[in-house]
Design a protein around this motif. Structure first.
Motif, PDB file in Angstrom:
ATOM      1  N   ARG A  10      38.926  41.692  30.509  1.00 37.63           N
ATOM      2  CA  ARG A  10      39.162  42.706  31.626  1.00 37.63           C
ATOM      3  C   ARG A  10      38.140  43.325  32.072  1.00 37.63           C
ATOM      4  NH1 ARG A  10      41.850  45.883  27.161  1.00 37.63           N
ATOM      5  NH2 ARG A  10      39.697  47.033  27.168  1.00 37.63           N
ATOM      6  N   ALA A  11      37.407  42.990  31.999  1.00 40.92           N
ATOM      7  CA  ALA A  11      36.543  43.815  33.919  1.00 40.92           C
ATOM      8  C   ALA A  11      35.813  42.412  33.889  1.00 40.92           C
ATOM      9  CB  ALA A  11      34.846  44.044  32.507  1.00 40.92           C
ATOM     10  N   ILE A  12      36.066  41.149  33.971  1.00 40.67           N
ATOM     11  CA  ILE A  12      36.014  40.263  34.289  1.00 40.67           C
ATOM     12  C   ILE A  12      37.079  40.004  35.323  1.00 40.67           C
ATOM     13  CG2 ILE A  12      35.210  37.715  34.543  1.00 40.67           C
ATOM     14  CD1 ILE A  12      33.944  37.965  31.700  1.00 40.67           C
ATOM     15  N   VAL A  13      37.966  40.397  34.934  1.00 40.25           N
ATOM     16  CA  VAL A  13      39.168  39.714  35.868  1.00 40.25           C
ATOM     17  C   VAL A  13      39.237  40.921  36.632  1.00 40.25           C
ATOM     18  CG1 VAL A  13      41.908  40.303  35.336  1.00 40.25           C
ATOM     19  CG2 VAL A  13      40.861  38.606  33.959  1.00 40.25           C
ATOM     20  N   HIS A  14      38.966  41.955  36.618  1.00 39.72           N
ATOM     21  CA  HIS A  14      38.921  43.309  37.483  1.00 39.72           C
ATOM     22  C   HIS A  14      37.755  42.444  38.696  1.00 39.72           C
ATOM     23  CE1 HIS A  14      38.522  47.360  39.659  1.00 39.72           C
ATOM     24  NE2 HIS A  14      37.423  46.763  39.378  1.00 39.72           N
ATOM     25  N   ARG A  15      36.677  42.331  38.434  1.00 39.15           N
ATOM     26  CA  ARG A  15      35.950  42.324  39.419  1.00 39.15           C
ATOM     27  C   ARG A  15      35.987  41.305  40.211  1.00 39.15           C
ATOM     28  NH1 ARG A  15      29.262  43.403  37.006  1.00 39.15           N
ATOM     29  NH2 ARG A  15      29.522  43.510  39.437  1.00 39.15           N
ATOM     30  N   LEU A  16      36.725  39.979  39.274  1.00 36.56           N
ATOM     31  CA  LEU A  16      36.836  38.104  40.256  1.00 36.56           C
ATOM     32  C   LEU A  16      37.574  39.279  41.459  1.00 36.56           C
ATOM     33  CD1 LEU A  16      36.886  35.826  37.189  1.00 36.56           C
ATOM     34  CD2 LEU A  16      34.963  36.495  39.445  1.00 36.56           C
ATOM     35  N   SER A  17      38.726  40.004  41.244  1.00 33.34           N
ATOM     36  CA  SER A  17      39.768  40.393  42.423  1.00 33.34           C
ATOM     37  C   SER A  17      39.319  41.027  43.637  1.00 33.34           C
ATOM     38  CB  SER A  17      40.852  41.468  40.717  1.00 33.34           C
ATOM     39  OG  SER A  17      40.485  41.853  40.686  1.00 33.34           O
ATOM     40  N   LEU A  18      38.046  41.594  42.872  1.00 33.56           N
ATOM     41  CA  LEU A  18      37.781  42.326  44.396  1.00 33.56           C
ATOM     42  C   LEU A  18      36.366  41.328  44.611  1.00 33.56           C
ATOM     43  CD1 LEU A  18      35.804  45.303  42.374  1.00 33.56           C
ATOM     44  CD2 LEU A  18      37.796  45.161  43.531  1.00 33.56           C
ATOM     45  N   PRO A  19      35.966  41.866  46.253  1.00 33.64           N
ATOM     46  CA  PRO A  19      35.564  40.955  47.311  1.00 33.64           C
ATOM     47  C   PRO A  19      34.482  41.130  46.848  1.00 33.64           C
ATOM     48  CG  PRO A  19      37.095  42.602  48.815  1.00 33.64           C
ATOM     49  CD  PRO A  19      37.086  42.596  47.306  1.00 33.64           C
ATOM     50  N   VAL A  20      33.141  39.616  47.478  1.00 36.86           N
ATOM     51  CA  VAL A  20      32.354  39.328  46.720  1.00 36.86           C
ATOM     52  C   VAL A  20      30.962  40.816  47.599  1.00 36.86           C
ATOM     53  CG1 VAL A  20      30.190  38.068  47.050  1.00 36.86           C
ATOM     54  CG2 VAL A  20      32.477  37.117  46.320  1.00 36.86           C
ATOM     55  N   GLY A  21      30.466  41.447  46.867  1.00 34.91           N
ATOM     56  CA  GLY A  21      30.118  42.730  47.735  1.00 34.91           C
ATOM     57  C   GLY A  21      30.742  43.511  47.321  1.00 34.91           C
ATOM     58  N   GLN A  22      31.581  43.745  46.839  1.00 33.64           N
ATOM     59  CA  GLN A  22      32.747  45.175  47.564  1.00 33.64           C
ATOM     60  C   GLN A  22      31.482  46.074  46.253  1.00 33.64           C
ATOM     61  OE1 GLN A  22      36.397  45.224  47.186  1.00 33.64           O
ATOM     62  NE2 GLN A  22      36.391  47.704  46.670  1.00 33.64           N
ATOM     63  N   LYS A  23      31.417  47.463  46.454  1.00 36.97           N
ATOM     64  CA  LYS A  23      30.762  48.933  45.851  1.00 36.97           C
ATOM     65  C   LYS A  23      31.662  48.952  45.156  1.00 36.97           C
ATOM     66  CE  LYS A  23      26.183  49.045  49.284  1.00 36.97           C
ATOM     67  NZ  LYS A  23      25.982  50.311  50.047  1.00 36.97           N
ATOM     68  N   GLY A  24      30.748  50.039  43.402  1.00 37.22           N
ATOM     69  CA  GLY A  24      32.026  50.057  42.735  1.00 37.22           C
ATOM     70  C   GLY A  24      32.127  51.466  42.969  1.00 37.22           C
ATOM     71  N   SER A  25      32.471  51.910  41.980  1.00 35.54           N
ATOM     72  CA  SER A  25      32.721  53.642  42.214  1.00 35.54           C
ATOM     73  C   SER A  25      31.827  54.034  40.407  1.00 35.54           C
ATOM     74  CB  SER A  25      32.944  54.341  42.241  1.00 35.54           C
ATOM     75  OG  SER A  25      34.220  53.567  41.329  1.00 35.54           O
ATOM     76  N   LYS A  26      32.038  55.565  40.196  1.00 37.78           N
ATOM     77  CA  LYS A  26      31.525  55.857  39.316  1.00 37.78           C
ATOM     78  C   LYS A  26      32.293  55.289  38.226  1.00 37.78           C
ATOM     79  CE  LYS A  26      28.979  59.467  39.947  1.00 37.78           C
ATOM     80  NZ  LYS A  26      28.343  61.388  40.536  1.00 37.78           N
ATOM     81  N   GLN A  27      33.414  55.125  38.374  1.00 38.30           N
ATOM     82  CA  GLN A  27      34.974  54.979  37.679  1.00 38.30           C
ATOM     83  C   GLN A  27      35.174  53.681  37.274  1.00 38.30           C
ATOM     84  OE1 GLN A  27      34.550  57.206  39.469  1.00 38.30           O
ATOM     85  NE2 GLN A  27      34.406  59.280  38.830  1.00 38.30           N
ATOM     86  N   ALA A  28      34.387  53.234  38.003  1.00 42.02           N
ATOM     87  CA  ALA A  28      35.368  50.983  38.111  1.00 42.02           C
ATOM     88  C   ALA A  28      34.191  50.263  39.041  1.00 42.02           C
ATOM     89  CB  ALA A  28      36.119  51.294  38.786  1.00 42.02           C
ATOM     90  N   PRO A  29      33.609  49.237  37.993  1.00 42.49           N
ATOM     91  CA  PRO A  29      32.158  48.526  39.179  1.00 42.49           C
ATOM     92  C   PRO A  29      32.939  48.156  40.081  1.00 42.49           C
ATOM     93  CG  PRO A  29      33.919  47.021  36.859  1.00 42.49           C
ATOM     94  CD  PRO A  29      33.876  48.383  37.004  1.00 42.49           C
ATOM     95  N   GLY A  30      32.242  47.341  41.107  1.00 39.94           N
ATOM     96  CA  GLY A  30      32.998  46.907  42.463  1.00 39.94           C
ATOM     97  C   GLY A  30      32.276  45.505  42.423  1.00 39.94           C
ATOM     98  N   ARG A  57      33.578  30.628  34.931  1.00 39.17           N
ATOM     99  CA  ARG A  57      33.755  30.258  33.581  1.00 39.17           C
ATOM    100  C   ARG A  57      33.322  30.756  33.248  1.00 39.17           C
ATOM    101  NH1 ARG A  57      29.109  25.662  35.239  1.00 39.17           N
ATOM    102  NH2 ARG A  57      30.280  24.721  33.403  1.00 39.17           N
ATOM    103  N   ARG A  58      32.422  32.069  33.092  1.00 37.07           N
ATOM    104  CA  ARG A  58      32.448  33.002  31.407  1.00 37.07           C
ATOM    105  C   ARG A  58      34.007  33.553  30.994  1.00 37.07           C
ATOM    106  NH1 ARG A  58      29.706  35.101  28.095  1.00 37.07           N
ATOM    107  NH2 ARG A  58      29.769  37.226  27.104  1.00 37.07           N
ATOM    108  N   LEU A  59      34.438  33.819  32.473  1.00 39.20           N
ATOM    109  CA  LEU A  59      36.221  33.805  31.610  1.00 39.20           C
ATOM    110  C   LEU A  59      36.817  33.081  30.483  1.00 39.20           C
ATOM    111  CD1 LEU A  59      38.092  36.364  31.751  1.00 39.20           C
ATOM    112  CD2 LEU A  59      38.791  34.909  34.421  1.00 39.20           C
ATOM    113  N   HIS A  60      37.211  31.811  30.914  1.00 43.43           N
ATOM    114  CA  HIS A  60      37.141  30.406  30.525  1.00 43.43           C
ATOM    115  C   HIS A  60      36.564  30.570  29.165  1.00 43.43           C
ATOM    116  CE1 HIS A  60      39.661  29.584  33.734  1.00 43.43           C
ATOM    117  NE2 HIS A  60      38.805  29.029  34.550  1.00 43.43           N
ATOM    118  N   VAL A  61      35.220  31.130  28.792  1.00 42.34           N
ATOM    119  CA  VAL A  61      35.067  31.053  27.872  1.00 42.34           C
ATOM    120  C   VAL A  61      34.976  32.172  27.107  1.00 42.34           C
ATOM    121  CG1 VAL A  61      32.833  31.101  26.223  1.00 42.34           C
ATOM    122  CG2 VAL A  61      32.939  29.048  28.636  1.00 42.34           C
ATOM    123  N   LEU A  62      35.480  33.350  27.257  1.00 40.03           N
ATOM    124  CA  LEU A  62      35.773  34.282  27.208  1.00 40.03           C
ATOM    125  C   LEU A  62      36.887  33.980  26.193  1.00 40.03           C
ATOM    126  CD1 LEU A  62      33.914  37.181  28.628  1.00 40.03           C
ATOM    127  CD2 LEU A  62      33.747  35.638  25.954  1.00 40.03           C
TER     128      LEU A  62
END
Length: 543
Positions: free
Chosen positions: A112-132, A145-150
């Protein structure tokens, strides 16, 4: 307060349901050690075989298959040894099953964490509630590639769980892998082999109420004599009637020895386990039994004399005593420990720190200790904290579950209740509202000390935020300020203080006003009892 999660209620932690004490088997002869090794090796091979059969049964296990396994083990051991073997196998399979579920949940959280971060633009900053988003395209590609492994690992783990397949290594997977890196572990092949065989031995027997001394397989008399029922193939090694072997040693338990002796004398069930430590070349005996869970006392009774708030950290416990109103009294205390080295060393460090904490709490006269209900299960994944490897290692090394369980067990004998509180925002709010007010020229309050105050106040039901003093112009007699000393249930606690008769002295010139000629009314040092004025008490830190 948008964005803050709902806080869970505090509760009194139930007491322990069992007791385990350990002692050393001293003055064993070479014949005793040889017999123990033979019995442990023989029963260990039977335990490995039985575990293989149990894992093959999977979800098709039933009472009939359990009985069949026990009947197959009885001719090569004994009826009671077979019962202990099958029960230990069932417990080990159930533990592996729970670990399998925890592994699946960890994989799902990482995906879930990888899918969320992959859906965001590269370099976008995160917040206290969610990573960028990820920092670079290179990192973004590596995470795909790690997503496929997991996802592949998760698919295999789910398939194993649906089929009832578990993966268990008797002796420990860590020790099995150490065989391939002996120089790094500072072990020789012979030393590793001795340790591997000793870990796979089986020398434990469940107790049985109503039988002699509470255990027919490993029997210990009240005077400390140890005798073992030998398996059928090793019956020729017996030195006592009925196929038993008596060790040439007398054991005694220093901790809870009288409680153990009372159970043995009453023929109540006591389980025993004999263990060999290859590093120290010593034999140990562990006795355990069940106790009725003590009823938890009401929260109000536990907090009647105040509370000690405890904040757990990587190298120490920060504790501060709070009175019944939630005000910190005295000075903060810190109980240090070292969580490096072997597991027994870490456990001893935690035990000694908790002993000092309980002794200090008893000297304060409190009946409750407040701790955080911590669980870092969802925090240890590297997908959430990214490159913060040091932080992940820090929270992984904190024995949160073991500390609370051991504290509850140790406090049960002292009459101190353990209160678990929600850990949300205790460090942040404690530092925000309490660190600076509690710091003086002679005392430096740390962030952890302030968190201990926040934990204690949350256990008492008080808000962590301090009740601030009124504005400066309202501290005079112009409007008065609220009486923060009153309890929450007192009527009128939010009202102003009583009106002082007569004119305001700050606005009347000298020699004027209704009391101009009354010197007792003007000078506080010479006033009489009938002209006693109302006086505001000193303002405490909080309610």
């Amino acid at each position: 307060m948008g964005g803050l999660r709902e806080l869970a209620g505090s509760f009194v932690v139930p007491g322990p349901s069992g007791v385990a004490v350990r002692t050393r088997l001293k003055q064993l002869t070479s014949a005793d050690e040889k017999v123990l090794a033979l019995v442990g090796g023989h029963l260990g091979s039977l335990a490995s075989r039985d575990l293989k059969v149990r894992c093959a049964d999977g979800l098709g296990h039933s009472a009939e298959t359990w009985a069949a396994r026990k009947r197959g083990l009885t001719p090569v051991s004994s009826s009671r040894w077979a019962g202990s073997l099958t029960k230990a196998t069932h417990d080990q399979w159930a533990l592996a099953r729970r670990g399998q579920l925890a592994h699946i949940q960890s994989l799902e959280a990482g995906i879930r964490a990888i899918v969320h971060r992959l859906s965001l633009p590269v370099g976008q900053k995160g917040s206290k509630q969610a990573p960028g988003g990820y920092r670079s395209k290179r990192e973004w590609h590596a995470k795909t590639r790690r997503l496929h492994v997991l996802e592949d690992r998760l698919e295999r783990a789910r398939a194993d769980r649906e089929a009832g397949t578990v993966h268990v290594v008797r002796g420990g997977k860590c020790l099995a892998r150490t065989r391939h890196q002996l120089p790094a572990a500072q072990l020789t092949e012979d030393g590793w082999r001795r340790r591997w065989e000793a870990e796979r031995w089986f020398l434990q027997a469940d107790g049985e109420s109503g039988k002699r001394y509470g255990n027919e397989t490993i029997r210990i008399s009240p005077d400390g004599e140890v005798s073992i029922k030998l398996p059928a193939p090793l019956a020729d090694l017996a030195n006592a009637p009925h196929g038993r072997y008596v060790l040439a040693t007398q054991v005694r338990f220093l901790h809870r020895g009288q409680e153990w002796a009372d159970r043995v004398a009453a023929n109540r069930a006591v389980a025993y386990r004999i263990h060999y430590d290859t590093g120290r070349d010593r034999w140990y005996l562990t006795a355990s039994w069940q106790i009725p869970v003590a009823k938890t006392i009401p929260m109000a009774a536990a907090l009647a004399h105040g509370v000690v708030g405890v904040d757990m950290n990587a190298d120490h416990l920060a504790a501060w005593r709070l009175d019944v109103h939630g005000n910190p009294t005295g000075h903060p205390h810190r109980f240090f420990y070292d969580l490096t080295g072997t597991a027994p060393h870490r456990d001893a460090q935690v035990r000694h720190a908790l002993t000092r904490l309980l002794h200090w709490a008893r000297s304060c006269g409190v009946k409750a200790i407040a701790v955080e209900d911590l669980d870092f299960g969802a925090e240890k994944t590297r997908e959430k904290h990214g490159r913060r490897k040091g932080f992940r290692q820090l929270i992984s090394g904190m024995p949160t579950g073991r500390l609370r369980a051991r504290l509850t067990s140790m406090a049960d004998q002292t009459g101190i209740a353990i209160i678990a509180v929600d850990p949300a925002y205790t460090s942040r709010w404690g530092a925000q509202h309490w660190q600076k007010p509690l710091t003086s020229n002679t005392r430096k309050t740390t962030r952890h000390d302030a968190a201990a105050v926040a934990i204690g106040r949350r256990a008492q039901g008080h808000p962590i935020r301090r009740r601030m003093a009124p504005p400066p112009h309202d501290r005079s007699d112009r409007a008065g300020h609220r009486t923060v000393q009153a309890r929450p249930g007192v009527l009128g606690r939010e009202g102003t203080r009583p009106r002082i008769p007569g004119p305001r002295t700050r606005s009347v010139r000298a020699g004027c006003g209704a009391n101009a000629g009354n010197q007792n009314a003007q000078h506080r040092s010479g006033r009489s009892a009938e002209h006693e004025f109302w006086q505001q008490d000193s303002l405490p830190l909080s309610l």
